[in-house]
Every structure is written in C-alpha cells, then in structure tokens.
Design an enzyme around this catalytic site. Structure first.
Site, PDB file in Angstrom:
ATOM      1  CB  VAL A  11      -0.945   0.022   1.222  1.00  0.00           C
ATOM      2  CG1 VAL A  11      -1.677   1.351   1.316  1.00  0.00           C
ATOM      3  CG2 VAL A  11      -1.937  -1.113   1.140  1.00  0.00           C
ATOM      4  CB  THR A 121      -7.517  -1.605   7.915  1.00  0.00           C
ATOM      5  OG1 THR A 121      -7.374  -1.461   6.505  1.00  0.00           O
ATOM      6  CG2 THR A 121      -8.975  -1.846   8.255  1.00  0.00           C
ATOM      7  CG  LEU A 150      -4.343   0.707  -3.410  1.00  0.00           C
ATOM      8  CD1 LEU A 150      -2.866   0.898  -3.082  1.00  0.00           C
ATOM      9  CD2 LEU A 150      -4.727   1.491  -4.653  1.00  0.00           C
ATOM     10  N   GLY A 254      -8.475 -15.455   0.105  1.00  0.00           N
ATOM     11  CA  GLY A 254      -7.281 -15.387   0.948  1.00  0.00           C
ATOM     12  C   GLY A 254      -6.678 -14.001   0.860  1.00  0.00           C
ATOM     13  CB  CYS A 257      -7.292  -7.292   2.538  1.00  0.00           C
ATOM     14  SG  CYS A 257      -5.750  -6.504   2.075  1.00  0.00           S
ATOM     15  CE  LYS A 260      -5.015  -7.045   8.180  1.00  0.00           C
ATOM     16  NZ  LYS A 260      -4.928  -5.702   8.704  1.00  0.00           N
TER      17      LYS A 260
HETATM   18  C1  UGA Z   1      -8.989  -6.711  -1.353  1.00  0.00           C
HETATM   19  C2  UGA Z   1     -10.016  -5.742  -1.933  1.00  0.00           C
HETATM   20  O1  UGA Z   1     -10.491  -6.264  -3.182  1.00  0.00           O
HETATM   21  C3  UGA Z   1      -9.399  -4.364  -2.147  1.00  0.00           C
HETATM   22  O2  UGA Z   1     -10.391  -3.457  -2.599  1.00  0.00           O
HETATM   23  C4  UGA Z   1      -8.845  -3.873  -0.801  1.00  0.00           C
HETATM   24  O3  UGA Z   1      -8.217  -2.624  -0.937  1.00  0.00           O
HETATM   25  C5  UGA Z   1      -7.829  -4.875  -0.311  1.00  0.00           C
HETATM   26  O4  UGA Z   1      -8.450  -6.153  -0.150  1.00  0.00           O
HETATM   27  C6  UGA Z   1      -7.314  -4.371   1.012  1.00  0.00           C
HETATM   28  O5  UGA Z   1      -8.089  -4.314   1.967  1.00  0.00           O
HETATM   29  O6  UGA Z   1      -6.148  -3.938   1.082  1.00  0.00           O
HETATM   30  P1  UGA Z   1      -6.956  -8.122  -2.377  1.00  0.00           P
HETATM   31  O7  UGA Z   1      -6.721  -8.679  -1.008  1.00  0.00           O
HETATM   32  O8  UGA Z   1      -5.793  -7.654  -3.166  1.00  0.00           O
HETATM   33  O9  UGA Z   1      -7.961  -6.881  -2.331  1.00  0.00           O
HETATM   34  O10 UGA Z   1      -7.619  -9.280  -3.201  1.00  0.00           O
HETATM   35  P2  UGA Z   1      -9.012  -9.508  -3.960  1.00  0.00           P
HETATM   36  O11 UGA Z   1      -8.858  -9.238  -5.395  1.00  0.00           O
HETATM   37  O12 UGA Z   1     -10.105  -8.859  -3.242  1.00  0.00           O
HETATM   38  O13 UGA Z   1      -9.135 -11.100  -3.788  1.00  0.00           O
HETATM   39  C7  UGA Z   1      -9.251 -11.656  -2.487  1.00  0.00           C
HETATM   40  C8  UGA Z   1      -9.427 -13.148  -2.554  1.00  0.00           C
HETATM   41  O14 UGA Z   1     -10.704 -13.496  -3.069  1.00  0.00           O
HETATM   42  C9  UGA Z   1      -8.429 -13.885  -3.431  1.00  0.00           C
HETATM   43  O15 UGA Z   1      -8.022 -15.047  -2.762  1.00  0.00           O
HETATM   44  C10 UGA Z   1      -9.212 -14.204  -4.690  1.00  0.00           C
HETATM   45  O16 UGA Z   1      -8.727 -15.331  -5.372  1.00  0.00           O
HETATM   46  C11 UGA Z   1     -10.581 -14.442  -4.108  1.00  0.00           C
HETATM   47  N1  UGA Z   1     -11.684 -14.227  -5.072  1.00  0.00           N
HETATM   48  C12 UGA Z   1     -11.910 -12.996  -5.597  1.00  0.00           C
HETATM   49  C13 UGA Z   1     -12.515 -15.286  -5.408  1.00  0.00           C
HETATM   50  O17 UGA Z   1     -12.340 -16.434  -4.945  1.00  0.00           O
HETATM   51  N2  UGA Z   1     -13.553 -15.051  -6.267  1.00  0.00           N
HETATM   52  C14 UGA Z   1     -13.786 -13.840  -6.805  1.00  0.00           C
HETATM   53  O18 UGA Z   1     -14.776 -13.706  -7.574  1.00  0.00           O
HETATM   54  C15 UGA Z   1     -12.944 -12.786  -6.465  1.00  0.00           C
END
Ligand code: UGA
Length: 423
Positions: A11, A121, A150, A254, A257, A260
């Site tokens: 970040v 956060t 992000l 996973g 973010c 947690k």
């Molecule tokens: C997430 C949020 O999307 C961001 O907006 C936020 O800023 C960030 O957390 C944070 O709090 O810093 P991120 O952890 O990078 O972002 O990942 P995501 O793209 O949200 O994916 C999270 C998990 O969900 C991954 O394991 C992904 O594979 C899974 N996922 C996502 C699914 O299983 N299905 C989906 O349709 C989308």
C-alpha cells in the site's frame, strides 16, 4: 505538495509512487533494511504489475526519495500518509501498536497544520486516541482516516483510477489539503466522520467476501444437485442489481485483507453487542471451501493421498501477485503434504518455504509422474499447457480444478477425471 509516506509495504509503496507520478514531492520511509536497500537501487521489493516501471521513473526524476528514518521523511511535509501494518490480534481485532508508535514518534516533528492520512486499517475507536496523541505532541496536526481500496495485482491501476476516495475527518481542517492531494485523480469523494470511514473499509471488504462465499455456496449446491454454476451465475449476473463481479467460485478467499478484515468486523460488532452471524457464516463457508478441495483430491485418489504424488499449480492467493499470505493454495498444498502426499508445486511468481512442498520450475515439472493435479491459482499460463503433454507427463488421470480454469470437456476428452467447482 510535500508528502511523506511511512511504510513501503504494497500500500505504502504504490501510494508513494503514485503520488510522485501525480507531481507531488514524496519522501518514503521504510525501516526494513533489506527492503530499503532494494528500493535505493531502484528495485521493487514486491511483484506488482507496472510498479517497477513507475518506481524507476519517479526515483530517477527525483520525485520520490527514500529514508530509513520516519523523522527525516516527515520534516516539512504537508501530508503524512501512514501505511504500516495492523496485524490481527488474538481477539480478531486489528492491532494498532505500530500505528500508535509511529504517530507519537513523528508528532513533535510535524509542521504546523500538517495532515496525517491513515491508510492502515484500524478499529473505529482508534481515531480519538490517535488524535489525542497528535494533539499532545504536535503543534496542531489533523488526523484523517483515508482507507485504501487497492487490489493486489492491480494496485497501480487502482491507485491511478480509483472508484472513490474516502476521507474520515473530525473537522474540516484537513479536507481541502486532502482534496488537492488527490485532485488529479478525478474520483468521487466521500467525506464523512472517522468512524464511518473506518466502517466503509471493513464493510466493502466484508461485502466482497460475502459475494465470494455466496458464489462458493451456490457452487456447492450445484454440485449437490447436478447443476452448472457457470450458467447459474450467468443467469443471475445479467440482473443489473447483481452483476458478474466477484462471483467466481474457487478455493476460498485469501490474502492479507479479506480474511483479516472479516474477522475484525465480526470482533468489532461483537464488542458493540451485535452478533454479526451473517459474516461469521461467510467466514465458515470460506474455511469449508478450502477443505472441500482437499476432500475432492482424496476422493479422486480412492480415499487417501498418502504416498501419492500430487502436482500443485499455483501458490499465490490469487493470480497477478507473489503474495502467499493466507493463501488457500498454500493451505491445501500443506495439508496434502501433512496427509503424506509428495507435493510438487509450481507458481510463476510466488515462493513458500515449507519442508513438505517441493517447488519446481515449470507447470509440467510439477506433474511429472503425478497421480493428480490440483489447480489452485488462476494464472493464465496454466491454460496454455498442452493437455496432450499433461497426459503423457502425469502418471494418474485426476485433475481437480479449484479455479474452474480449464475446459472440462477438453480435459475429459484427454482421458482425465475432471473435478471443478460447481460444474
Ligand atoms: C482486497 C479488496 O479487493 C481491495 O479493494 C482492498 O483494498 C484490499 O483487499 C485491502 O483491503 O487492502 P486483495 O486482497 O488484493 O484486495 O484481493 P481480492 O482481489 O479482493 O481477492 C481476495 C481473494 O478473493 C483472493 O483469494 C481471490 O482469489 C478471491 N476471489 C476474488 C474469489 O475467490 N472469487 C472472486 O470472484 C474474487
């Protein structure tokens, strides 16, 4: 504007580089020597698409400079962005020790009227405490809760084209400065009180997690009744109130973010006397989802993985990142090893240190003489592996596709037993 950023995690790093690209003069402080040494050489310590190029550009132009000391970085800054970790404590709530330490350290060194923008956060009750620390030690600084949204793997693009910017303020003192900091991004601005700003961040991540667990639960229903989750979600998604985003079934969510923040919001609600049963359910479904992958592999190998060779494609918690924090892929790989499987894993970016997992250099190397293949991260390159070669390289004929990445019919035509998620 003169800006300091404290913390060069994903970040802080992306924010610092992004603000420098917007034309601000940014001083980035990082306490980890190794990380700082890499950055000083112009190298990004993390893999994030577009970040290396952006860093090279802004370091070379002098718009971004690096410091080991927070105090050196904040001198003369109009805005100080804090992006240090808030790890999960035993109760599930976020631990703000590092943030509090940083604020009390830098407060005496801030210019009059400096704004502290908190990206980390933090629980909703921390604002008052941090503002008190600031008032006590500084000449009058303003604290702003400025959550980040992000996504890893798309962080640079998300920074430069945000859906919105949220500012949680107790008084109007800081709004003008924060507005001009982000003016060139042209994003909608939500200005609210600090507690609501904190809840926006938690609620957004909890809602995304809820969508994922919902999609996973529907996939499980589809498995139970013989429906195809792809078609079900397509049929749902055309409803504009539902849409298609964040409804991909998989091995569970996973990363650093979503797991947690969902736990933290449950704990926060609990402290306030509200049992957030819905969100507890979301977390439960997620844990079961990872276990379901494991039981599919077990079942396909006649009840046990002990002594069998299992090829694992993907270790990162999602594609586009080298991050393995809270990765369902790593959890599944470790459990397979714990149950006695020989685990050969390949990931284009991510690495793990674990005695039970042997990491190899290519997707085909991971399936050499393997009894089963498990696909856990949705990297594009896995779709380009020839199914003919997969067949001749593997010993067994089991493909568990926990990301629904491959075409089931094509895989079956090559003589494999294919097990996807909800289809
Ligand atoms: C997430 C949020 O999307 C961001 O907006 C936020 O800023 C960030 O957390 C944070 O709090 O810093 P991120 O952890 O990078 O972002 O990942 P995501 O793209 O949200 O994916 C999270 C998990 O969900 C991954 O394991 C992904 O594979 C899974 N996922 C996502 C699914 O299983 N299905 C989906 O349709 C989308």
């Amino acid at each position: 504007m003169e800006v300091a950023v404290i913390g060069a995690g994903y970040v802080g790093l992306v924010t610092a580089a992004g603000l420098a690209r917007l034309g601000h003069t940014v001083r980035l402080a990082e306490s980890d020597e190794l990380r700082l040494a890499m950055l000083t050489k112009g190298e990004s310590p993390i893999y994030e698409p577009g970040l290396q190029e952006l860093l090279s550009e802004v370091i070379q132009s002098g718009a971004l400079s690096l410091f080991s000391s927070n105090l050196d970085a904040v001198r003369g800054a109009a805005v100080v962005v804090i992006a240090v970790p808030t790890p999960q404590s035993a109760s599930g709530a976020a631990d703000t020790t590092i943030v509090e330490q940083v604020v009390s350290d830098i407060a005496p060194h801030l210019d009059l009227g400096a704004v502290i923008a908190l990206k980390s956060t933090t629980p909703t009750d921390s604002f008052t405490r941090l503002q008190e620390t600031l008032d006590h030690h500084s000449k009058g600084g303003h604290l702003v809760i400025n959550p980040e949204f992000l996504r890893e793997g798309a962080a640079v693009a998300d920074f430069l084209k945000p859906d919105r910017i949220v500012l949680g303020v107790a008084s109007d003192g800081a709004v003008e400065r924060m507005t001009s900091l982000y003016a060139d991004l042209g994003a909608p601005l939500v200005v609210t009180d600090p507690v609501s700003a904190g809840i926006i961040k938690y609620a957004a991540n909890a809602f995304l997690a809820t969508r994922i667990s919902f999609a996973n639960a529907i996939a499980n229903v589809c498995e139970a009744v013989g429906a195809n989750v792809r078609d079900v979600l397509l049929g749902m998604g055309f409803d504009r109130r539902i849409g298609f985003h964040f409804l991909d079934p998989g091995p569970g969510f996973g990363g650093s973010c979503l797991p947690k923040d969902t736990q933290a919001l449950v704990a926060l609600a609990d402290e306030g006397g509200y049992d957030f049963a819905l969100l507890r359910g979301v977390i439960d479904v997620n844990q079961q989802q990872m276990a379901r992958v494991l039981s599919k592999v077990r079942r396909a190998l006649n009840g046990s993985v002990a002594g069998r060779t299992v090829g694992v494609w993907g270790l990162a918690f999602k594609a586009g990142t080298d991050d393995v924090r809270e990765s369902p892929a790593v959890w599944v790989a470790k459990e397979l090893a714990n149950e006695g499987a020989v685990v050969l894993a390949y990931d284009p970016r991510a690495r793990v240190v674990d005695d039970g997992i042997t990491q190899v250099g290519s997707a085909l190397d991971a399936v050499r003489d393997a009894d089963a293949l498990v696909i856990l991260t949705e990297w594009d390159e896995f779709q380009t592996v020839s199914l003919g070669e997969l067949r001749t390289t593997m010993r067994g004929r089991v493909v568990v596709d926990a990301r629904n990445l491959l075409d089931p019919e094509a895989v079956r035509r090559h003589g494999f037993t294919y097990l996807g998620v909800g289809r």
